[in-house]
Structure formats: C-alpha cells, structure tokens
Scaffold this motif. Sequence first.
Motif, PDB file in Angstrom:
ATOM      1  N   GLU A 218      62.220 -62.172   7.258  1.00  0.00           N
ATOM      2  CA  GLU A 218      61.535 -62.137   8.548  1.00  0.00           C
ATOM      3  C   GLU A 218      60.663 -60.889   8.683  1.00  0.00           C
ATOM      4  OE1 GLU A 218      64.526 -62.470  11.484  1.00  0.00           O
ATOM      5  OE2 GLU A 218      64.969 -64.585  11.075  1.00  0.00           O
ATOM      6  N   ARG A 221      57.541 -61.492   7.210  1.00  0.00           N
ATOM      7  CA  ARG A 221      56.846 -62.552   7.934  1.00  0.00           C
ATOM      8  C   ARG A 221      56.826 -63.865   7.158  1.00  0.00           C
ATOM      9  NH1 ARG A 221      51.547 -59.468  10.609  1.00  0.00           N
ATOM     10  NH2 ARG A 221      52.749 -57.909  11.792  1.00  0.00           N
ATOM     11  N   GLN A 227      61.307 -69.626   3.855  1.00  0.00           N
ATOM     12  CA  GLN A 227      62.684 -69.142   3.715  1.00  0.00           C
ATOM     13  C   GLN A 227      63.588 -70.233   3.134  1.00  0.00           C
ATOM     14  OE1 GLN A 227      64.292 -67.300   7.275  1.00  0.00           O
ATOM     15  NE2 GLN A 227      62.287 -66.465   7.836  1.00  0.00           N
TER      16      GLN A 227
END
Length: 318
Positions: A218, A221, A227
């Motif tokens: 995260e 970004r 992910q």
Amino acid sequence: MTDTSSSLLGKAANATPAPIASRIRGISDRSMAWLFITPAIVLLLAINIFPLIWAIYLSFTNFRANRPNAPIEGVGLSNYSRVLNDPNIWQAMQTTAHFVFWTILLQTLIGFSLAYLIDRKFRGHAFWTTVILVPMMLSPAVVGNFWRFLYQPQIGLFNYIVSFITGVPPSSFEMLGSVQLSPWAIIIVDTWMWTPYVMLICLAGLRSIPDYIYEAAEVDRASLWRQFWSITLPMALPFIMLAVLFRGIENFKMFDMVTLLTGGGPGSTTEVASITLKREAFESWRTGRASAFAIILFVAVFGLANIYVKALNKVKQR
C-alpha cells in the motif's frame, strides 16, 4: 533428561522389582519414547503393509476368493497384461480422470474464492464459515440419499430450480438417468460436499500471509488487483496445491458417492475405476486380476503424487 521425566521414571522404578527398576532408571527419553510408540507402529504396519504384500502376491496367481480351497497357481504377469489390455478398464480410467479433473477444478476455484471472501473478515464471517462447513461434516450416505431425492425429476427440488432459471419443464430431464447428465450430477454433489475442505486449507494459507507485506504494498501504491496477483496468490499457492493433492488422491478413489447415486450407470457411464475393481473382485470373483488392477492403481497414484510433491516443494522454496 528433564526433572519431570526423572521423577516419572523414579516412581516407576520404585513400583517395580529391583532388577527391573535399575533398568528403568537407565532408560533415556528417546528409548522411552520408542518403547511407547513401537506397539502402535507395529499395529499400523500390520494393518497397512501386510494387505499390500498379500495383494502383490495374489496379483501373480489365479486365486479366486469364492474358491478358497482350489489350488493356487502362479500365472506370472498374465493378470497385469489382461488388465492393461482390457478396454473396459481403460474406459473406467477415463471416467475417473474426467471426475478428478472437473471436481478438482471446481472445488479449487470455488473453495479459494470462498476463502478469499471469508478472509476479508466481514460482519458475521464466523457464522457463514460454519454454515459453509456443514456439507463436509455429513456422512456420504446421508449426502448421497439427500441428493438422490433432490435429483428426482418429479418431486426433486433441483429440477424445479433449473426450470425456474432456464424455463425448461422440470420433468423433461433426469440428472441420474441421463447418459449426458449423470456424470455432472456426481460432480455437482462431490463439489458441494468437499469444497469446504479446500476452502479451509486455502483460508489457512491466506491467514498465514503477514500483514506487513500488504502494508508495504500500500505504501508503494499497489492496487488491490496487483496485490492479489503479486502477494496473495503466490504466497497461498503452496496451500492451494496441497488441497489439490489431497482432493486428487481422494477423488481418484471415488466409490461411495457414485455407488449411492448411480451405481455406475446408466450403463457404464459413471463406472469409475474403484467400481470396476469391486466388480472384478466381488462379482466376477477374479481376485488375482483384481489384485493386479489394484496394484496398478496404487503405482499410478503413488507415482503421480510423488511427481506432484516434488513440484510442490519447488514452489515452496521460491
């Protein structure tokens, strides 16, 4: 030797005659452990190894279980040759491969999807996890009879659901009596029953992924889709492969569900290898040939599982 082990051995030594007591005090923890587990190991070997050795011996003979007093003669590799050249057995193997492929594919996709959703820890996720696990807790006999009732073309709920979705009359098709639909009827039942098992293994894999990896993603970004493909799926892959291994071995031995739902019919459409083996051994009473078939199945499953485990170990080492 720990203080607890020493005190236990001391108490045991005090309660026994002097010659034996001196031997007990001199036993190490390792020897004491072997002393307790040896009977269990011997029992397991007797239950598992002896039948295998006996089956290997019978596979080279003309033995028939319905004629136990008849003289047993060696036939060499004749039983193996007949099994490998029997088109009915090859047809049963193709049917088994069909079941294994589709059940594993559906159970893996649905099981991982459910595990991924439950891992989100939404409100009430514990309740829904318990509900999803209910089919796995039921006896195969209960599941088989339950789904036979659901598949009834006149009163079964399954046909009415299909009719509601597609508009086809409920009495116009029969899941268990159709050559085209009966294999899929069994696949649906097995998927319904054992998808929760795959879900549990996949959920364990998802819960083992550290949170800090997602936090780092995260910070970089990374999107949720990125992910999933870069973190979730690669790190859960060993667990997914483990679930595939377990279900593949079990589905290769599929017997009870097929027997309860179709008995191998209509005709021999759903006759898997285990049913063919049962008919060879207990209907045709060709015990020697059935033993040869069982050994061939064992070698095939063991060989494929060994190759798969090597691939699994390579994935785990990445």
